[in-house]
Scaffold this active site. Structure first.
Site, short mmCIF file in Angstrom:
data_model
loop_
_atom_site.label_atom_id
_atom_site.label_comp_id
_atom_site.label_asym_id
_atom_site.label_seq_id
_atom_site.Cartn_x
_atom_site.Cartn_y
_atom_site.Cartn_z
N CYS A 111 33.61 38.86 38.02
CA CYS A 111 34.13 37.49 38.17
C CYS A 111 33.09 36.41 37.85
CB CYS A 111 34.72 37.29 39.55
SG CYS A 111 33.61 37.61 40.93
N ASP A 345 40.62 30.43 38.62
CA ASP A 345 40.33 31.69 39.29
C ASP A 345 40.32 32.84 38.28
OD1 ASP A 345 40.09 33.84 41.00
OD2 ASP A 345 41.82 33.31 42.25
N HIS A 347 40.16 35.98 39.07
CA HIS A 347 40.59 37.21 39.75
C HIS A 347 42.04 37.55 39.45
CE1 HIS A 347 37.13 35.69 42.08
NE2 HIS A 347 36.84 36.96 42.24
#
Length: 458
Positions: A111, A345, A347
């Protein structure tokens, strides 16, 4: 035989973990993000106020959007278009195997590399397209909130796990595509912008040949003791991005470089030297520079006294965002409203896209909806980024940021400083650099220190 058996178990374990992560990060809980109509929204230097639908109306000074040079926009759709136009880089699966490992996905560990890619991508957008650029098709992306994530995830997990066990992996070429680029745009300027838009995204493709793709970044990380599957901190990623840009040989990238601050200090002469490195009789132009500053916004927890400074940084049009997050997760921070940060994000696990094919689909590289997070939840370790087109821009930016640092610092010392002169003028313990090694010994020590001090990312 025993060693071979152990290797097979390790490979099977890696495949199972990869399949599990692919399922875990494909099952994303979709929640709506709410924005107040009574407070301005800042996105990488642009200010939006949803109360006013007429863009020609200026905001009152009491609105909170009082920093000079802001672009005032009242239309909610304009904000959405601006946000969606930023390049979104997430976990991917089924990409070519990373050398030295059995990994074909970065789910669960990549990430911070992805948020670093997003920051660099925004710097390249400023460099080639400018801050005013937006993607013409941004509002055509459908928000996937209404999709049935459960059924999709189960199918994805089953297929991924079966492929892992059989050892087979087919590189899928995208079946959907945007409309043909040729004839789509009204003038040569729009056509040029779309060419650079696609080119920038292709540099971040998940293949060994992509200049700033995951495979290349991991190779540079190996020089600092990192490997595929390890967790990376914001400071380590800053140095990896610097090496990636310095080593890029693409003609379009010879006019840009990266400088990473040392111990929270930007040495002005070092920056200007990097910007002037290409000045010859044939090329008298300065290089553009992306300045990356790894900082800590407190001890174990973020000090809320730094909130106004972070807001001020994200209010600058030459800010390219912040590599940060909250404990155990890395996010790319690009704006704020009130005391909440706006972020993208990484993820979310998406399928590999072959960016080498003509007219590859762009939809999965643009985030359909922003997310917000309270500043109090932010992990103190982060890396701040700025873009300066030339030496004059850098000198102006250093003065502006220095004033902001002094104004926002309630402590005796600011978060970081700009200092005249070279780093060597202040360094009494430097060692010689081995030119054959990508990282100097000092850099290796610094990177190892960063990697042990920073939070663990999942």
């Amino acid at each position: 035989m025993e060693a071979t058996g152990t290797d097979e178990v390790d490979k099977l374990k890696t495949k199972f973990i990869s399949a599990w992560n692919n399922m875990k990060y494909s099952w994303v809980l979709k929640t709506k993000t709410y924005f107040s109509r009574n407070s301005p929204v800042l996105l990488l230097g642009k200010c939006y106020h949803f109360k006013y639908e007429d863009e020609d109306k200026m905001l009152p000074t009491t609105s909170g959007c009082t920093i000079e040079d802001h672009v005032i926009a009242g239309n909610v759709e304009e904000f959405r278009k601006d946000f969606i136009s930023r390049i979104w880089l997430t976990y991917r699966e089924e990409f070519p195997q990373i050398e030295g490992s059995a990994l074909t996905t970065d789910c669960g560990w990549g990430c911070t590399l992805r948020t670093g890619q997003m920051l660099l991508a925004q710097g390249l957008i400023l460099h080639f397209l400018g801050r005013a650029w937006t993607w013409p098709d941004a509002l055509n992306i459908e928000n996937s909130d209404s999709e049935s994530w459960t059924s999709h995830t189960v199918k994805k997990f089953t297929a991924s796990f079966e492929a892992s066990l059989s050892g087979e992996r087919e590189l899928k070429t995208p079946t959907i595509s945007l409309k043909e680029t040729i004839g789509k745009y009204s003038d040569d300027h729009e056509m040029r912008n779309e060419i650079y838009h696609r080119k920038i995204i292709s540099w971040f493709g998940d293949s060994p040949l992509a200049l700033f793709g995951l495979h290349q970044l991991i190779e540079y990380g190996k020089k600092s003791g990192k490997k595929a599957g390890d967790w990376y901190g914001p400071a380590v990623v800053a140095h990896i991005l610097r090496k990636a840009v310095e080593e890029a040989r693409h003609p379009d990238l010879q006019g840009i470089t990266i400088y990473v601050a040392q111990d929270c200090t930007v040495y002005n002469s070092d920056v200007i030297d990097k910007q002037s490195a290409s000045m010859t009789s044939d090329n008298a132009d300065d290089k553009a520079v992306i300045i990356l500053v790894p900082v800590r916004l407190g001890g174990e927890r973020t000090n809320t006294d730094y909130l106004e400074f972070v807001k001020g940084i994200l209010s600058l049009e030459y800010c390219v965002g912040i590599i940060g997050g909250k404990p155990k997760q890395s996010y790319y921070f690009a704006g704020f409203q009130d005391d909440s940060l706006i972020y993208m994000d990484p993820h979310y696990c998406q399928s590999f896209v072959d960016v080498s094919i003509k007219d590859f689909p762009l939809e999965t590289f643009h985030c359909p909806s922003p997310k917000k997070m309270s500043f109090r939840k932010m992990d103190p370790s982060c890396t701040i980024g700025f873009y300066c087109r030339n030496v004059q821009d850098f000198e102006r930016a250093s003065e502006e940021i220095t004033k902001m640092l002094k104004f926002s610092s309630k402590e005796k010392y600011p978060l970081f400083t700009f200092v005249n002169g070279h780093s060597r003028d202040y360094d009494f313990t430097s060692t010689t650099t081995n030119e054959e090694d990508l990282f100097s010994e000092d850099e290796k020590k610094q990177l190892k220190r960063f990697s042990t001090e920073e939070f663990v990312l999942l």
